[in-house]
Design an enzyme around this catalytic site. Structure first.
Site, short mmCIF file in Angstrom:
data_model
loop_
_atom_site.label_atom_id
_atom_site.label_comp_id
_atom_site.label_asym_id
_atom_site.label_seq_id
_atom_site.Cartn_x
_atom_site.Cartn_y
_atom_site.Cartn_z
N ASP A 12 5.51 -33.40 -2.97
CA ASP A 12 5.24 -32.30 -3.88
C ASP A 12 3.78 -32.76 -4.43
O ASP A 12 3.67 -33.99 -5.32
CB ASP A 12 5.01 -31.81 -4.16
CG ASP A 12 5.20 -30.34 -4.93
OD1 ASP A 12 3.97 -29.50 -4.56
OD2 ASP A 12 5.82 -29.57 -5.84
N ASN A 60 4.35 -22.50 3.92
CA ASN A 60 3.22 -22.94 3.43
C ASN A 60 1.83 -22.63 4.54
O ASN A 60 0.68 -22.89 4.92
CB ASN A 60 2.75 -24.69 4.49
CG ASN A 60 3.85 -24.99 2.85
OD1 ASN A 60 4.24 -26.20 2.80
ND2 ASN A 60 3.53 -24.79 1.32
#
Ligand code: IPE
Ligand code: IPE
Ligand code: MG
Length: 232
Positions: A12, A60
């Site tokens: 991330d 996503n």
């Protein structure tokens, strides 16, 4: 405690890394993709046997089209070069997640990569692409239920151990250590079933800057933890 056998990472912070440098988010993804190969090598050097990386979640897809496209392009080209790397490093590569939503070309790349590297046993690298743990569990329930409906399986066969075999991670041991980079402290739908007993480690370092030293620190923190496994 010894080195964790299986480490799962939530990569991330690519976007924030880029923003801090005044660059577009996609530049962060490019830098992040570059770091994947480096960290895989480092994990191997540290004695880790399995590495599972969260590259693209089922959520996503909700990002802007441009960004999704850039991510898919990076993943596609990585998978292509990965074949040679797998061979060179005796590395088995797998993809977990629902592959049916990926492009035909990407599905073909994945199939070839998984087949070609299936016998390599020096290191085990798994990418989670279009992966969501809830989706994986639901797909697992469907598969199991089909076999029950056709009479190949009985309701009594639904056990924790058997159910694990219907997940995408059927052939993998559960992760011992889960690392999330860039400061957030949540699972974002990652390996909910498999992480039941894993140690969690969070670092503020964004993924493109995550180095061997950072990985080593995570491993050391893991080694210093007292694992009780349900004992008092
Ligand atoms: C991780 O970086 C890469 C993917 C999720 C594909 P992010 O893109 O989530 O970066 P941040 O969290 O916005 O900084
Ligand atoms: C999790 O990161 C998914 C991947 C690393 C592929 P996100 O950045 O997408 O997660 P949220 O949105 O912060 O929960
Ligand atoms: Mg993020």
């Amino acid at each position: 405690m010894s080195v964790p056998q299986h480490v799962a990472i939530i990569l991330d912070g690519n976007g924030r890394w880029a923003k801090a440098k005044g660059l577009p988010r996609t530049a962060g993804h490019t830098a992040g993709a570059k770091n994947v190969e480096t960290i895989a090598r480092d994990a191997y050097d540290l004695g880790i046997k399995y590495l599972t990386l969260y590259a693209f979640s089922t959520e996503n897809w909700n990002r802007p089209d441009e960004e999704v496209e850039a991510l898919m392009k990076l993943l596609g080209s990585y998978l292509k070069t990965c074949k040679a790397v797998a061979k060179k490093n005796n590395m088995r590569v797998r993809v977990i997640g629902d592959k049916t939503r990926l492009s035909d070309d990407m599905q073909k790349q994945i199939r070839e990569l998984e087949e070609e590297s299936a016998a390599y046993d020096g290191f085990d690298l798994t990418f989670a692409i279009n992966y969501g743990s809830r989706d994986e569990i639901v797909r697992g329930i469907r598969k199991m239920n089909k076999e029950i409906m056709s009479g190949d399986l009985s309701v009594e066969d639904i056990t924790e151990e058997n159910f694990s075999k219907y997940l995408d991670t059927a052939d993998l041991p559960d992760p011992d250590l889960m690392i999330r980079t860039s400061g957030e402290q949540r699972l974002s739908n990652y390996l909910l079933w498999q992480l039941a007993y894993a140690e969690f480690y969070f670092t503020p370092v964004p993924w493109p800057d995550f180095s061997k030293k950072d990985l080593q620190e995570a491993v050391e923190a893991y080694e210093n933890r007292d694992r009780r496994y349900g004992k008092v």
